[in-house]
Design an enzyme around this catalytic site. Structure first.
Site, PDB file in Angstrom:
ATOM      1  N   HIS A 332       0.845  -1.188   0.000  1.00  0.00           N
ATOM      2  CA  HIS A 332       0.000   0.000   0.000  1.00  0.00           C
ATOM      3  C   HIS A 332       0.881   1.239   0.000  1.00  0.00           C
ATOM      4  O   HIS A 332       2.014   1.215   0.495  1.00  0.00           O
ATOM      5  CB  HIS A 332      -0.916   0.006   1.233  1.00  0.00           C
ATOM      6  CG  HIS A 332      -2.012   1.014   1.174  1.00  0.00           C
ATOM      7  ND1 HIS A 332      -1.872   2.296   1.656  1.00  0.00           N
ATOM      8  CD2 HIS A 332      -3.268   0.940   0.658  1.00  0.00           C
ATOM      9  CE1 HIS A 332      -2.999   2.959   1.455  1.00  0.00           C
ATOM     10  NE2 HIS A 332      -3.849   2.162   0.840  1.00  0.00           N
ATOM     11  N   ASP A 391      -7.889  -5.190  -0.217  1.00  0.00           N
ATOM     12  CA  ASP A 391      -8.355  -5.969  -1.360  1.00  0.00           C
ATOM     13  C   ASP A 391      -8.057  -7.455  -1.224  1.00  0.00           C
ATOM     14  O   ASP A 391      -8.720  -8.277  -1.860  1.00  0.00           O
ATOM     15  CB  ASP A 391      -7.722  -5.437  -2.649  1.00  0.00           C
ATOM     16  CG  ASP A 391      -8.161  -4.022  -2.968  1.00  0.00           C
ATOM     17  OD1 ASP A 391      -9.376  -3.768  -2.931  1.00  0.00           O
ATOM     18  OD2 ASP A 391      -7.294  -3.169  -3.219  1.00  0.00           O
TER      19      ASP A 391
END
Length: 455
Positions: A332, A391
């Protein structure tokens, strides 16, 4: 166009591609020469400061002596840690998305009376304009629900009596209507997609009075309208976790860029929908599921770390999967040690996997989460801290709930509509609002015009 004409056109397009490549190469060295911050990122990976906001905050590291120091991730809504927010409504057995929407829009937690009135306001605005589904969804079906959502949001401009009124009451009215109507648009667009592209029967369900956003969504997308309380509460949790992620994420920033120009709400929100559709943003949850399909097909023993590790290496070397060289669901831009959304979803995913008989699959996800950092180090020499992002587990949660992949990203949009509307209003009403206009360094050399006959 006849087949012969199509082939001629195709050949000309291919020649144009060659022409484009010859005249449009940009030397990658220019980015360093001119100190260009690609992706609006600083050299250390931090985001370029483009504004201030009171809506949300994403914390994944702190800076000490000029260096980024990893820390457990935190997601903050209006100054409240999202974990604390979730514990608050879940401990009382309540749905939390509507309460979260009020908090993000207004900046304060609602009283019981305010929450009840806000829930009723959303319920009163769920119905789509007369003939909207027939004219805007049924007559122009799309194989992609996100595409249909973006077009439908733009079309709502035509059904609004005051679409360009920039007053605060009108902006709040539009925000409430969008938050209420988008789940219905998504459900109808999905039903039409199934009918025209998957050869299934067409079922269009009207939203029901007294149901939460999560309950109404499950009611609307299922032929038999049936769902369990556990499913509705878990979907509600997913909506809360996806509702906001700071002003710097791609879709929220797209919304703010358009809003800074003074354009209407529907144009700004449609741009955010278009951004979220991308596989580097909201579309990543679908890519995670596609990746795991490849892993499950090619790794014979899911419990064998060496076999899983080898396949992850093949993914990074662009030898497997979609050949992108990415391990979707890992890493991320801000979170380092952990993504709080992934941590929360993982906990619920494990419980659900146990009841669905899918623990082996869940453990494969855990293996990918555990092994990816060492594979990144061995294949690419990257030793940075890498964590699972939201996700990685959101797609599996949706899969266990029987939600089709075509709805994964649209569900993200249903949730994020709240954050987009909050950022839209804040951008329009912030003091000294200016149009967002960054600079690009022009590197094409000057030249003279050549008459057509001399080229």
């Amino acid at each position: 166009m006849q087949n012969e004409d199509k082939e001629i056109a195709k050949g000309f397009i291919e020649s144009l591609c060659g022409e484009y490549r010859r005249h449009n190469y940009i030397d990658p060295a220019f980015y360093e020469t001119y100190n260009v911050k690609r992706g609006l990122r600083n050299a250390d990976g931090t985001g370029v400061m483009a504004g201030v906001t009171q809506i949300g905050n994403v914390l994944g590291y702190y800076v000490q002596d000029g260096e980024r120091v990893p820390m457990p991730g935190k997601l903050v809504y209006r100054g409240i840690d999202v974990e604390e927010l979730i514990d608050g409504f879940m401990s009382e057995g309540r749905f939390g998305f509507e309460e979260t929407a009020y908090l993000l829009l207004m900046g304060s937690l609602p009283t019981r009376g305010q929450l009840s009135a806000f829930q009723q306001l959303l319920s009163d605005h769920r119905s789509l304009p007369r003939m909207f589904t027939e004219d805007m969804i049924l007559k122009a079906p799309s194989p992609d629900v996100m595409n249909k959502l973006a077009r439908s949001v733009l079309a709502l401009y035509s059904y609004d009596d005051d679409p360009d009124d920039m007053s605060l009451p009108n902006q709040l009215r539009q925000a409430v209507q969008l938050i209420a109507r988008v789940p219905v648009i998504v459900a109808h667009a999905f039903a039409v997609k199934r009918h025209y592209y998957d050869n299934e029967s067409l079922y269009l369900h009207r939203p029901q009075e007294g149901l939460s956003v999560a309950e109404n969504f499950l009611y609307s997308v299922r032929h038999d309208n049936r769902y369990t309380d556990q499913e509705a509460k878990l979907l509600d949790l997913c909506l809360v976790l996806h509702a906001e992620h700071g002003g710097g994420n791609n879709s929220a920033f797209a919304c703010r860029v358009l809003s800074s120009s003074g354009t209407d709400t529907y144009s700004a929100i449609a741009a955010a929908v278009g951004s979220l559709k991308g596989p580097r943003h909201g579309g990543a949850n679908k890519k995670v599921m596609e990746m795991f399909s490849h892993i499950q097909e090619n790794v014979h023993d899911w419990k064998d770390d060496d076999e899983v590790r080898a396949y992850l290496g093949a993914l990074l070397r662009k030898e497997a999967g979609d050949r992108s060289g990415l391990i979707y669901g890992m890493g991320h831009a801000i979170y380092t040690l952990s993504d709080p959304r992934a941590v929360i979803l993982k906990r619920f995913a494990k419980k659900l996997a146990a009841t669905k008989g899918m623990l082996d699959e869940f453990e494969l996800y855990e293996s990918v989460e555990r092994l990816t950092p060492e594979v990144l180090l061995s294949v690419k020499g990257e030793d940075k801290v890498v964590c699972a992002n939201v996700d990685l587990f959101s797609g599996m949660v949706y899969k266990m709930m029987g939600i089709p992949q075509e709805l994964y990203t649209p569900l993200f949009a249903v949730a994020r509509m709240v954050g987009w509307c909050a950022h839209r209003i804040e951008e329009v009403y912030q003091p000294g609002n200016r149009i967002i206009r960054p600079a690009y360094k022009a590197v094409a050399p000057m030249r003279t015009f050549i008459p057509l006959d001399q080229r």
